[in-house]
Design a protein around this motif. Structure first.
Motif, PDB file in Angstrom:
ATOM      1  N   PRO A 280       0.890  -1.044   0.095  1.00 17.99           N
ATOM      2  CA  PRO A 280      -0.084  -0.133  -0.150  1.00 17.99           C
ATOM      3  C   PRO A 280       0.807   1.350  -0.074  1.00 17.99           C
ATOM      4  O   PRO A 280       2.129   1.294   0.366  1.00 17.99           O
ATOM      5  CB  PRO A 280      -0.703  -0.084   1.320  1.00 17.99           C
ATOM      6  N   PRO A 281       0.349   2.472  -0.520  1.00 20.46           N
ATOM      7  CA  PRO A 281       1.046   3.649  -0.515  1.00 20.46           C
ATOM      8  C   PRO A 281       1.412   4.325   0.877  1.00 20.46           C
ATOM      9  O   PRO A 281       2.165   5.348   0.954  1.00 20.46           O
ATOM     10  CB  PRO A 281       0.004   4.649  -1.255  1.00 20.46           C
ATOM     11  N   ARG A 282       0.852   3.828   1.875  1.00 23.71           N
ATOM     12  CA  ARG A 282       1.370   4.210   3.232  1.00 23.71           C
ATOM     13  C   ARG A 282       1.663   3.146   4.082  1.00 23.71           C
ATOM     14  O   ARG A 282       1.333   1.851   3.667  1.00 23.71           O
ATOM     15  CB  ARG A 282       0.247   5.001   3.699  1.00 23.71           C
ATOM     16  N   LYS A 283       2.515   3.153   5.194  1.00 21.23           N
ATOM     17  CA  LYS A 283       2.817   2.509   6.350  1.00 21.23           C
ATOM     18  C   LYS A 283       1.501   1.911   6.799  1.00 21.23           C
ATOM     19  O   LYS A 283       0.482   2.669   7.188  1.00 21.23           O
ATOM     20  CB  LYS A 283       3.678   2.785   7.186  1.00 21.23           C
TER      21      LYS A 283
END
Ligand SMILES: [Fe+2]
Length: 100
Positions: A13-16
């Motif tokens: 995913p584009p974030r943690k």
């Protein structure tokens, strides 16, 4: 188990992950370890080949160890996982005691 047909299974995913998402991911990992134990032990039970049986049981036991590693990580992340597990174990002990 294997999700080779899912083209998004390895997509990061584009974030943690948030803390709660990480906890849920570790729970999923624990389930995957238990699923692997189930698979390898059922294959070991289904064969008479001594080498295959030995290797499958050995790997199944390694997966059990991995489940323990994840369980420890879950306790460190949540701070109360072991407490809930102990409560569950105590309930079963109580039921077992009632059958004696
Ligand atoms: Fe594993």
């Amino acid at each position: 188990m294997a999700e080779f047909v899912n083209p998004f299974s390895g997509v990061i995913p584009p974030r943690k992950l948030s803390q709660n998402e990480l906890v849920r991911a570790i729970r999923l990992n624990i389930a995957a370890e238990h699923e692997a134990v189930h698979l390898y032990m059922s294959h070991a039970d289904a064969t008479d080949n001594p080498l295959a049986k030995k290797v499958l049981i050995n790997i199944a036991n390694e997966e059990r160890q991995h489940a323990g590693e994840f369980a420890r990580l879950l306790e460190l992340l949540t701070g109360d996982e072991d407490e809930w597990l102990k409560k569950g174990a105590a309930e079963v002990d109580e039921m077992a005691e009632g059958l004696k």
